[in-house]
Design a protein around this motif. Sequence first.
Motif, PDB file in Angstrom:
ATOM      1  N   GLU A  56      11.144  13.050  -7.857  1.00 29.12           N
ATOM      2  CA  GLU A  56      11.816  13.120  -6.341  1.00 29.12           C
ATOM      3  C   GLU A  56      10.877  13.798  -5.436  1.00 29.12           C
ATOM      4  O   GLU A  56      10.097  12.935  -4.297  1.00 29.12           O
ATOM      5  CB  GLU A  56      12.508  14.546  -5.617  1.00 29.12           C
ATOM      6  N   LEU A  57       9.140  13.836  -5.695  1.00 28.44           N
ATOM      7  CA  LEU A  57       7.895  13.690  -5.264  1.00 28.44           C
ATOM      8  C   LEU A  57       7.182  12.668  -5.471  1.00 28.44           C
ATOM      9  O   LEU A  57       6.592  12.262  -4.897  1.00 28.44           O
ATOM     10  CB  LEU A  57       7.100  14.767  -5.878  1.00 28.44           C
ATOM     11  N   GLY A  58       7.259  11.379  -6.650  1.00 28.94           N
ATOM     12  CA  GLY A  58       6.473  10.067  -7.037  1.00 28.94           C
ATOM     13  C   GLY A  58       5.940  10.413  -7.766  1.00 28.94           C
ATOM     14  O   GLY A  58       4.993  11.630  -8.001  1.00 28.94           O
ATOM     15  N   VAL A  59       6.202  10.268  -8.785  1.00 25.00           N
ATOM     16  CA  VAL A  59       4.866  10.055  -9.904  1.00 25.00           C
ATOM     17  C   VAL A  59       4.306   8.414 -11.014  1.00 25.00           C
ATOM     18  O   VAL A  59       5.247   7.430 -10.575  1.00 25.00           O
ATOM     19  CB  VAL A  59       5.936  10.455 -11.139  1.00 25.00           C
ATOM     20  N   VAL A  60       3.606   8.642 -10.938  1.00 21.68           N
ATOM     21  CA  VAL A  60       3.508   6.878 -11.847  1.00 21.68           C
ATOM     22  C   VAL A  60       3.790   7.321 -13.308  1.00 21.68           C
ATOM     23  O   VAL A  60       3.268   8.118 -13.976  1.00 21.68           O
ATOM     24  CB  VAL A  60       2.306   5.882 -11.609  1.00 21.68           C
ATOM     25  N   LEU A  61       4.896   6.369 -14.225  1.00 23.80           N
ATOM     26  CA  LEU A  61       4.587   6.673 -15.053  1.00 23.80           C
ATOM     27  C   LEU A  61       3.904   5.246 -16.238  1.00 23.80           C
ATOM     28  O   LEU A  61       4.199   4.171 -15.751  1.00 23.80           O
ATOM     29  CB  LEU A  61       5.969   6.240 -15.608  1.00 23.80           C
ATOM     30  N   VAL A  62       3.350   5.600 -16.924  1.00 24.84           N
ATOM     31  CA  VAL A  62       2.279   4.432 -18.212  1.00 24.84           C
ATOM     32  C   VAL A  62       2.955   4.448 -19.413  1.00 24.84           C
ATOM     33  O   VAL A  62       2.749   5.767 -19.760  1.00 24.84           O
ATOM     34  CB  VAL A  62       0.848   4.892 -17.407  1.00 24.84           C
ATOM     35  N   ASP A  63       3.046   3.519 -20.195  1.00 21.25           N
ATOM     36  CA  ASP A  63       3.768   3.818 -21.479  1.00 21.25           C
ATOM     37  C   ASP A  63       3.255   2.570 -22.473  1.00 21.25           C
ATOM     38  O   ASP A  63       3.275   1.275 -21.675  1.00 21.25           O
ATOM     39  CB  ASP A  63       5.394   2.832 -21.328  1.00 21.25           C
ATOM     40  N   ILE A  64       1.930   3.285 -23.008  1.00 21.23           N
ATOM     41  CA  ILE A  64       1.295   1.810 -23.623  1.00 21.23           C
ATOM     42  C   ILE A  64       1.744   2.164 -24.840  1.00 21.23           C
ATOM     43  O   ILE A  64       1.758   2.957 -25.147  1.00 21.23           O
ATOM     44  CB  ILE A  64      -0.194   2.871 -23.524  1.00 21.23           C
ATOM     45  N   GLY A  65       2.362   0.902 -24.911  1.00 20.64           N
ATOM     46  CA  GLY A  65       3.296   0.762 -26.581  1.00 20.64           C
ATOM     47  C   GLY A  65       2.070  -0.467 -27.383  1.00 20.64           C
ATOM     48  O   GLY A  65       1.041  -0.609 -27.101  1.00 20.64           O
ATOM     49  N   ILE A  82       7.108   3.259 -11.351  1.00 24.74           N
ATOM     50  CA  ILE A  82       6.575   3.594 -10.520  1.00 24.74           C
ATOM     51  C   ILE A  82       7.719   4.787 -10.042  1.00 24.74           C
ATOM     52  O   ILE A  82       8.513   4.183  -8.938  1.00 24.74           O
ATOM     53  CB  ILE A  82       6.016   3.047  -8.926  1.00 24.74           C
ATOM     54  N   PHE A  83       8.218   5.941  -9.862  1.00 23.33           N
ATOM     55  CA  PHE A  83       8.543   6.370  -9.044  1.00 23.33           C
ATOM     56  C   PHE A  83       8.779   7.405  -7.821  1.00 23.33           C
ATOM     57  O   PHE A  83       7.984   7.785  -7.526  1.00 23.33           O
ATOM     58  CB  PHE A  83       9.499   7.208  -9.748  1.00 23.33           C
ATOM     59  N   VAL A  84       9.623   6.755  -6.709  1.00 28.21           N
ATOM     60  CA  VAL A  84       9.853   7.551  -5.520  1.00 28.21           C
ATOM     61  C   VAL A  84      10.854   8.016  -4.796  1.00 28.21           C
ATOM     62  O   VAL A  84      11.260   7.494  -4.803  1.00 28.21           O
ATOM     63  CB  VAL A  84       9.140   6.332  -3.832  1.00 28.21           C
ATOM     64  N   ASP A  85      10.606   9.242  -4.736  1.00 32.38           N
ATOM     65  CA  ASP A  85      12.149   9.815  -3.280  1.00 32.38           C
ATOM     66  C   ASP A  85      12.877   9.619  -5.099  1.00 32.38           C
ATOM     67  O   ASP A  85      14.280   9.767  -4.645  1.00 32.38           O
ATOM     68  CB  ASP A  85      12.141   8.952  -3.008  1.00 32.38           C
ATOM     69  N   GLY A  86      13.263  10.357  -5.863  1.00 30.29           N
ATOM     70  CA  GLY A  86      13.584   9.985  -6.863  1.00 30.29           C
ATOM     71  C   GLY A  86      13.689   9.023  -7.539  1.00 30.29           C
ATOM     72  O   GLY A  86      15.295   8.628  -8.442  1.00 30.29           O
ATOM     73  N   ALA A  87      13.939   7.540  -6.990  1.00 26.87           N
ATOM     74  CA  ALA A  87      14.687   6.580  -7.774  1.00 26.87           C
ATOM     75  C   ALA A  87      13.557   5.208  -7.912  1.00 26.87           C
ATOM     76  O   ALA A  87      12.278   5.506  -7.566  1.00 26.87           O
ATOM     77  CB  ALA A  87      15.071   5.599  -6.548  1.00 26.87           C
ATOM     78  N   LYS A 113      -1.922  -0.726  -6.266  1.00 34.06           N
ATOM     79  CA  LYS A 113      -2.402  -1.166  -4.688  1.00 34.06           C
ATOM     80  C   LYS A 113      -1.005  -2.294  -4.632  1.00 34.06           C
ATOM     81  O   LYS A 113      -0.556  -2.489  -3.632  1.00 34.06           O
ATOM     82  CB  LYS A 113      -3.304  -1.925  -5.065  1.00 34.06           C
ATOM     83  N   ARG A 114      -0.629  -2.847  -5.892  1.00 33.28           N
ATOM     84  CA  ARG A 114       0.146  -4.791  -5.816  1.00 33.28           C
ATOM     85  C   ARG A 114       1.391  -3.837  -4.848  1.00 33.28           C
ATOM     86  O   ARG A 114       2.222  -4.155  -4.367  1.00 33.28           O
ATOM     87  CB  ARG A 114       0.845  -5.107  -7.267  1.00 33.28           C
ATOM     88  N   SER A 115       1.626  -2.705  -5.316  1.00 32.50           N
ATOM     89  CA  SER A 115       3.358  -2.183  -5.439  1.00 32.50           C
ATOM     90  C   SER A 115       3.498  -1.586  -3.679  1.00 32.50           C
ATOM     91  O   SER A 115       4.557  -1.253  -3.092  1.00 32.50           O
ATOM     92  CB  SER A 115       3.641  -0.886  -5.871  1.00 32.50           C
ATOM     93  N   GLY A 116       2.410  -1.379  -2.941  1.00 30.57           N
ATOM     94  CA  GLY A 116       2.061  -0.075  -2.238  1.00 30.57           C
ATOM     95  C   GLY A 116       2.670   0.366  -1.998  1.00 30.57           C
ATOM     96  O   GLY A 116       2.823   1.796  -0.843  1.00 30.57           O
ATOM     97  N   PHE A 117       3.175   1.657  -3.256  1.00 31.35           N
ATOM     98  CA  PHE A 117       3.465   2.685  -3.040  1.00 31.35           C
ATOM     99  C   PHE A 117       2.155   4.040  -3.796  1.00 31.35           C
ATOM    100  O   PHE A 117       2.717   4.652  -3.949  1.00 31.35           O
ATOM    101  CB  PHE A 117       4.495   2.920  -4.200  1.00 31.35           C
ATOM    102  N   GLY A 118       0.458   2.755  -3.616  1.00 25.97           N
ATOM    103  CA  GLY A 118      -0.398   4.123  -4.310  1.00 25.97           C
ATOM    104  C   GLY A 118      -0.218   5.757  -3.310  1.00 25.97           C
ATOM    105  O   GLY A 118      -0.658   6.443  -4.247  1.00 25.97           O
ATOM    106  N   GLY A 119      -0.359   6.221  -2.346  1.00 25.12           N
ATOM    107  CA  GLY A 119      -0.495   7.043  -1.185  1.00 25.12           C
ATOM    108  C   GLY A 119       0.808   8.078  -1.768  1.00 25.12           C
ATOM    109  O   GLY A 119       0.843   9.077  -0.967  1.00 25.12           O
ATOM    110  N   MET A 120       1.832   7.557  -2.184  1.00 21.80           N
ATOM    111  CA  MET A 120       3.820   8.178  -2.740  1.00 21.80           C
ATOM    112  C   MET A 120       4.281   8.733  -3.593  1.00 21.80           C
ATOM    113  O   MET A 120       4.959   8.541  -4.021  1.00 21.80           O
ATOM    114  CB  MET A 120       4.676   7.163  -2.028  1.00 21.80           C
ATOM    115  N   THR A 121       2.513   9.183  -4.811  1.00 21.84           N
ATOM    116  CA  THR A 121       3.012   9.847  -5.827  1.00 21.84           C
ATOM    117  C   THR A 121       1.753  10.599  -6.052  1.00 21.84           C
ATOM    118  O   THR A 121       1.549  11.190  -7.023  1.00 21.84           O
ATOM    119  CB  THR A 121       3.095   8.306  -7.173  1.00 21.84           C
TER     120      THR A 121
END
Length: 432
Positions: free
Chosen positions: A202-211, A219-224, A326-334
């Motif tokens: 909900e707050l905004g988070v970046v998940l990095v899954d290193i396989g 990248i999740f913003v507003d719960g989605a 940076k490419r996503s445009g959601f940089g300041g929303m996480t």
Amino acid sequence: MARDNIVSAIDVGTSKITTLIATLSEEGEAQVIGVATVSSRGLRKGQVVNIEEATTAISQSVDSAERMAGTSVGRALVSVGGNHIASQNSHGVVAVAEPDREITQQDIRRVIEAAKAISLPSSREILHVLPRGYIVDSQEGIVDPVGMTGVRLEVDTHLVTGGATALRNLRKCVEELGVEVVGMVFGGLASAESCLSETEKELGVVLVDIGGGTTDVAIFVDGALSYSSVIPIGAINITKDLAAGLRISLESAEQVKLLLGQMPKTPVLADEEEKTRGKTEKTDELDVSALALPEELKTLSRRTLVEGIIKPRLNEIFTMVALELKRSGFGGMTPSGVVVTGGGAETVGAVECARRNLAMPVHIGTPKRVSGLIDEITTPGYTTGVGLLLYSGKTEKAEGGTFFAGLGKIGERVKIRGVAGKIIDLVKSFMP
């Protein structure tokens, strides 16, 4: 527990293939009753490059899990990764079917179909259509419009697409074993299901899954889920760097890497710094004689391994994550920061490198909401597999029935067709 509640998941990765069999509770928690992991073969960077080898490896994993659970795997969710995964956001608009009445599930289905109507090349398939938010008569930010009254319904969706050839090859490997693929799920989305909380999303988070061969970014913003991509570099690249730097085999390099990751960190207090300075030479030595490597290495310099070989590769991975952000445009929303998961998250220095390159709070994500045979699967490397199980439970709840209810309906249609066919044949037999 009822057999109908048993779900299976196959996490097909570059370095390992994991099969999980579990029962789902009404709260959506998974109780694991069977788990098996084998080394991957026939895959490179998340994609099948040798169908025969991949099928054999998946078969070994499924068989071992079936023996442990005491039940067979008839249907399963399968994870999808690889550089062919791409995403885009789409918008759909429809008029509410009956303006005087409430918005129904039928209207939701229609508006999502409208959002799916995008121009895609024939070489790509849509994996997921994930609603980010609905708009009813210009009122934004609606999570569930069912029951509301309105004339115009809009939806913002996130579409995850994959290469049709890569998806077909992976599906073929699983179906050749007699296992029906009921869904293919993007690995980053599955991982998020098991290691991210609703508050973080909900707050905004970046998940990095290193396989092993790839790194998934979600990248999740507003719960989605609002942005997803795959970087074609993973933990196996760190192993290859160690093998080249130390002139040892990949297997030996993997053992050294795991040993480094397991070593406890000893924080140094300011007043103890003087005392420990003289011991630096000794603590810098890493004793690898217990590994009994065929190259007969006894001691290695920890500083050389970490600072000289491992960290430059980790810096490269997180620099590429920063570019995706940076490419996503959601940089300041996480504001929730970064959650690092996957087998590569256990690499020494991963959190520090992520914190330095991304300038955000970072922590390691492990599987949650899982019980049963979990001794070996509560580590970051099993986040995707557990996430697949939880994703099936979430889908079941969203559809208002069992996760595999659709298959039952198909079976009913086939039966009806069979009866109808017999009646037609009977009528034909009386005709001249």
